[in-house]
Design a protein around this motif. Structure first.
Motif, mmCIF file in Angstrom:
data_model
loop_
_atom_site.group_PDB
_atom_site.id
_atom_site.type_symbol
_atom_site.label_atom_id
_atom_site.label_comp_id
_atom_site.label_asym_id
_atom_site.label_seq_id
_atom_site.Cartn_x
_atom_site.Cartn_y
_atom_site.Cartn_z
ATOM 1 N N ASP A 1 -66.547 71.786 64.661
ATOM 2 C CA ASP A 1 -65.183 71.502 64.224
ATOM 3 C C ASP A 1 -64.689 70.265 64.973
ATOM 4 O OD1 ASP A 1 -65.030 73.638 62.511
ATOM 5 O OD2 ASP A 1 -64.231 75.002 64.031
ATOM 6 N N LEU A 2 -63.924 69.433 64.287
ATOM 7 C CA LEU A 2 -63.395 68.231 64.924
ATOM 8 C C LEU A 2 -62.130 68.563 65.707
ATOM 9 C CD1 LEU A 2 -63.708 65.664 61.976
ATOM 10 C CD2 LEU A 2 -65.341 66.083 63.817
ATOM 11 N N ASN A 3 -62.021 68.002 66.892
ATOM 12 C CA ASN A 3 -60.789 68.145 67.667
ATOM 13 C C ASN A 3 -59.649 67.480 66.898
ATOM 14 O OD1 ASN A 3 -58.668 67.329 69.658
ATOM 15 N ND2 ASN A 3 -60.048 68.323 71.091
ATOM 16 N N GLU A 4 -58.500 68.151 66.819
ATOM 17 C CA GLU A 4 -57.398 67.626 65.999
ATOM 18 C C GLU A 4 -56.917 66.252 66.466
ATOM 19 O OE1 GLU A 4 -53.245 69.449 67.202
ATOM 20 O OE2 GLU A 4 -54.706 71.070 67.162
ATOM 21 N N HIS A 5 -57.211 65.889 67.712
ATOM 22 C CA HIS A 5 -56.760 64.593 68.240
ATOM 23 C C HIS A 5 -57.344 63.418 67.468
ATOM 24 C CE1 HIS A 5 -55.166 61.686 71.030
ATOM 25 N NE2 HIS A 5 -56.381 61.225 71.295
ATOM 26 N N ILE A 6 -58.443 63.624 66.735
ATOM 27 C CA ILE A 6 -59.046 62.524 65.985
ATOM 28 C C ILE A 6 -58.066 61.956 64.959
ATOM 29 C CG2 ILE A 6 -60.139 63.961 64.195
ATOM 30 C CD1 ILE A 6 -62.519 61.980 64.290
ATOM 31 N N HIS A 7 -57.158 62.806 64.454
ATOM 32 C CA HIS A 7 -56.185 62.309 63.469
ATOM 33 C C HIS A 7 -55.243 61.289 64.084
ATOM 34 C CE1 HIS A 7 -57.011 64.574 59.838
ATOM 35 N NE2 HIS A 7 -57.401 65.547 60.640
ATOM 36 N N VAL B 1 -65.583 53.346 66.666
ATOM 37 C CA VAL B 1 -65.411 54.542 65.825
ATOM 38 C C VAL B 1 -66.401 55.622 66.249
ATOM 39 C CG1 VAL B 1 -65.612 55.462 63.462
ATOM 40 C CG2 VAL B 1 -64.401 53.309 63.858
ATOM 41 N N ALA B 2 -67.620 55.225 66.608
ATOM 42 C CA ALA B 2 -68.632 56.195 67.069
ATOM 43 C C ALA B 2 -68.147 56.948 68.308
ATOM 44 C CB ALA B 2 -69.948 55.483 67.363
ATOM 45 N N LEU B 3 -67.470 56.234 69.211
ATOM 46 C CA LEU B 3 -66.939 56.886 70.419
ATOM 47 C C LEU B 3 -65.847 57.896 70.053
ATOM 48 C CD1 LEU B 3 -66.706 53.963 73.027
ATOM 49 C CD2 LEU B 3 -68.551 55.579 72.663
ATOM 50 N N HIS B 4 -65.003 57.548 69.089
ATOM 51 C CA HIS B 4 -63.957 58.478 68.630
ATOM 52 C C HIS B 4 -64.590 59.730 67.999
ATOM 53 C CE1 HIS B 4 -60.176 56.425 69.416
ATOM 54 N NE2 HIS B 4 -60.766 55.291 69.090
ATOM 55 N N ILE B 5 -65.671 59.525 67.233
ATOM 56 C CA ILE B 5 -66.353 60.665 66.611
ATOM 57 C C ILE B 5 -66.962 61.551 67.696
ATOM 58 C CG2 ILE B 5 -68.292 61.350 65.137
ATOM 59 C CD1 ILE B 5 -67.801 58.765 63.515
ATOM 60 N N HIS B 6 -67.630 60.925 68.678
ATOM 61 C CA HIS B 6 -68.240 61.701 69.766
ATOM 62 C C HIS B 6 -67.167 62.488 70.523
ATOM 63 C CE1 HIS B 6 -71.235 62.809 72.704
ATOM 64 N NE2 HIS B 6 -70.451 62.403 73.681
ATOM 65 N N SER B 7 -66.024 61.860 70.732
ATOM 66 C CA SER B 7 -64.907 62.522 71.404
ATOM 67 C C SER B 7 -64.457 63.754 70.620
ATOM 68 C CB SER B 7 -63.734 61.547 71.561
ATOM 69 O OG SER B 7 -62.569 62.210 71.990
ATOM 70 N N ALA B 8 -64.368 63.613 69.295
ATOM 71 C CA ALA B 8 -63.858 64.703 68.449
ATOM 72 C C ALA B 8 -64.819 65.883 68.366
ATOM 73 C CB ALA B 8 -63.563 64.179 67.044
ATOM 74 N N LEU C 1 -56.694 56.964 53.235
ATOM 75 C CA LEU C 1 -58.073 56.515 53.410
ATOM 76 C C LEU C 1 -58.668 57.055 54.716
ATOM 77 C CD1 LEU C 1 -60.504 54.777 52.599
ATOM 78 C CD2 LEU C 1 -59.370 52.814 53.665
ATOM 79 N N ILE C 2 -57.884 56.973 55.787
ATOM 80 C CA ILE C 2 -58.372 57.455 57.088
ATOM 81 C C ILE C 2 -58.575 58.978 57.045
ATOM 82 C CG2 ILE C 2 -57.858 57.676 59.557
ATOM 83 C CD1 ILE C 2 -56.319 54.966 59.273
ATOM 84 N N ASN C 3 -57.677 59.688 56.371
ATOM 85 C CA ASN C 3 -57.864 61.136 56.213
ATOM 86 C C ASN C 3 -59.153 61.438 55.446
ATOM 87 O OD1 ASN C 3 -55.528 61.771 57.580
ATOM 88 N ND2 ASN C 3 -54.267 61.888 55.744
ATOM 89 N N ASP C 4 -59.445 60.612 54.426
ATOM 90 C CA ASP C 4 -60.682 60.790 53.657
ATOM 91 C C ASP C 4 -61.920 60.601 54.546
ATOM 92 O OD1 ASP C 4 -59.328 61.322 51.319
ATOM 93 O OD2 ASP C 4 -59.542 59.303 50.484
ATOM 94 N N VAL C 5 -61.875 59.576 55.407
ATOM 95 C CA VAL C 5 -63.062 59.341 56.250
ATOM 96 C C VAL C 5 -63.192 60.432 57.321
ATOM 97 C CG1 VAL C 5 -63.077 56.849 55.820
ATOM 98 C CG2 VAL C 5 -61.989 57.714 57.897
ATOM 99 N N ILE C 6 -62.072 60.998 57.750
ATOM 100 C CA ILE C 6 -62.147 62.108 58.721
ATOM 101 C C ILE C 6 -62.759 63.344 58.046
ATOM 102 C CG2 ILE C 6 -60.784 63.721 60.123
ATOM 103 C CD1 ILE C 6 -58.890 61.363 60.748
ATOM 104 N N VAL C 7 -62.415 63.572 56.780
ATOM 105 C CA VAL C 7 -63.058 64.657 56.023
ATOM 106 C C VAL C 7 -64.563 64.397 55.951
ATOM 107 C CG1 VAL C 7 -63.314 65.716 53.740
ATOM 108 C CG2 VAL C 7 -61.029 65.265 54.648
ATOM 109 N N HIS C 8 -64.937 63.134 55.678
ATOM 110 C CA HIS C 8 -66.355 62.765 55.604
ATOM 111 C C HIS C 8 -67.047 63.031 56.944
ATOM 112 C CE1 HIS C 8 -70.018 60.624 54.612
ATOM 113 N NE2 HIS C 8 -69.879 59.899 55.714
ATOM 114 N N ILE C 9 -66.399 62.645 58.041
ATOM 115 C CA ILE C 9 -66.962 62.885 59.379
ATOM 116 C C ILE C 9 -67.188 64.384 59.587
ATOM 117 C CG2 ILE C 9 -66.482 62.789 61.870
ATOM 118 C CD1 ILE C 9 -64.847 60.165 61.226
#
Length: 281
Positions: free
Chosen positions: A92-98, A160-167, A77-85
């Motif tokens: 490109d998202l920083n790999e650390h978001i995983h 979660v918004a902060l994690h997205i901004h970080s990525a 589920l979390i992988n799915d939402v990261i794909v959505h993000i």
């Protein structure tokens, strides 16, 4: 994606450890990527809709550790939402978001199950500073709540918004949180000192919070600003209350960031504070 990747170990249906042509390990994450795979099988990019690769050894080890105590349904589920993000932003998202987002959401779900509610004291500031990240975080929390039939609190949207901004900016979540906390502290000082009930939807609040964010980033990077001595003298005489408060805020910023703040910052803060006191009182 390098077509010479070979499966070394299947961690679950969605995560496999692979080796490249130099025998260097990587972790490949993608929906169904591990299903039916055996040692030595090739991993091709056209096998899945979206692939994420963890190349950093430290990130790989942390992610492997996470997988030992989070169930596969939650990981998927979390992988799915990261794909959505990823689809909602051009960067490109920083790999650390995983690692970071998987850890955060798994812990948030556990807290919820244990009846613990962690408050988010800078939710309003986060929404103001990072509106698109906040909107996408709302979508993420909605998907998680619907899928797992739970109700994560509103404060989680901000986290979660902060994690997205970080990525998407490659800035550490720790620094982003520290800056958000500082802005929250400064805004509380302003409300208390000026005896204001600030409308957090007003344009003047929005401008001030965004100014503080940029000021903090400039100060952190040691940017030099041109002095505004003549204007400072005028503002000090015209708006002494706002000018004195501006210097109190500057001292808090200096102590928190452990960096010198240019004197010109007093000019800009005074103008923002005066505008706020005029229209939001």
């Amino acid at each position: 994606m390098n077509n010479s990747l070979q499966v070394k170990k299947v961690l679950n249906n969605n995560v496999v450890i692979v080796t490249d042509s130099n025998q260097k390990e990587q972790i490949v994450i993608g929906k169904g990527i591990g299903f039916g795979k055996k040692l030595g099988d090739p991993v091709l990019s056209n096998q899945v809709d979206k692939l994420f690769v963890l190349r950093n050894e430290n990130e790989q080890e942390q992610y492997k550790t996470l997988l030992t105590y989070i169930d596969e349904e939650t990981v998927e589920l979390i992988n799915d939402v990261i794909v959505h993000i990823g689809t909602r932003f051009e960067n490109d998202l920083n790999e650390h978001i995983h690692v970071a987002l998987t850890d955060h959401i798994a812990f948030a779900i556990k807290r919820l199950q244990q009846g613990m509610d962690i408050k988010n004291p800078f939710l309003t500031e986060t929404q103001t500073l990072y509106p698109k990240e906040y909107t996408v975080a709302e979508e993420v929390i909605e998907v998680i709540n619907k899928s797992l039939k739970i109700h994560l609190p509103e404060g989680e949207i901000g986290f979660v918004a902060l994690h997205i901004h970080s990525a998407i900016t490659n800035k550490s979540v720790k620094d982003i949180k520290k800056h958000s906390e500082l802005i929250n502290k400064l805004m509380q000082m302003i409300q208390h000192s000026m005896d204001l009930e600030i409308d957090t939807k007003s344009i003047n609040y929005l401008r001030l919070v965004r100014h503080l964010r940029h000021a903090i980033e400039r100060i952190s990077m040691g940017d030099i600003m041109e002095e505004q001595e003549k204007l400072a003298k005028v503002l000090k005489e015209e708006y002494p209350v706002c000018y004195n408060l501006a210097w109190k805020l500057i001292k808090v910023m200096q102590n928190s960031l452990n960096k010198p703040v240019p004197h010109a910052e007093a000019v800009y803060l005074t103008m923002h504070l005066q505008r706020l006191s005029r229209y939001d009182n």
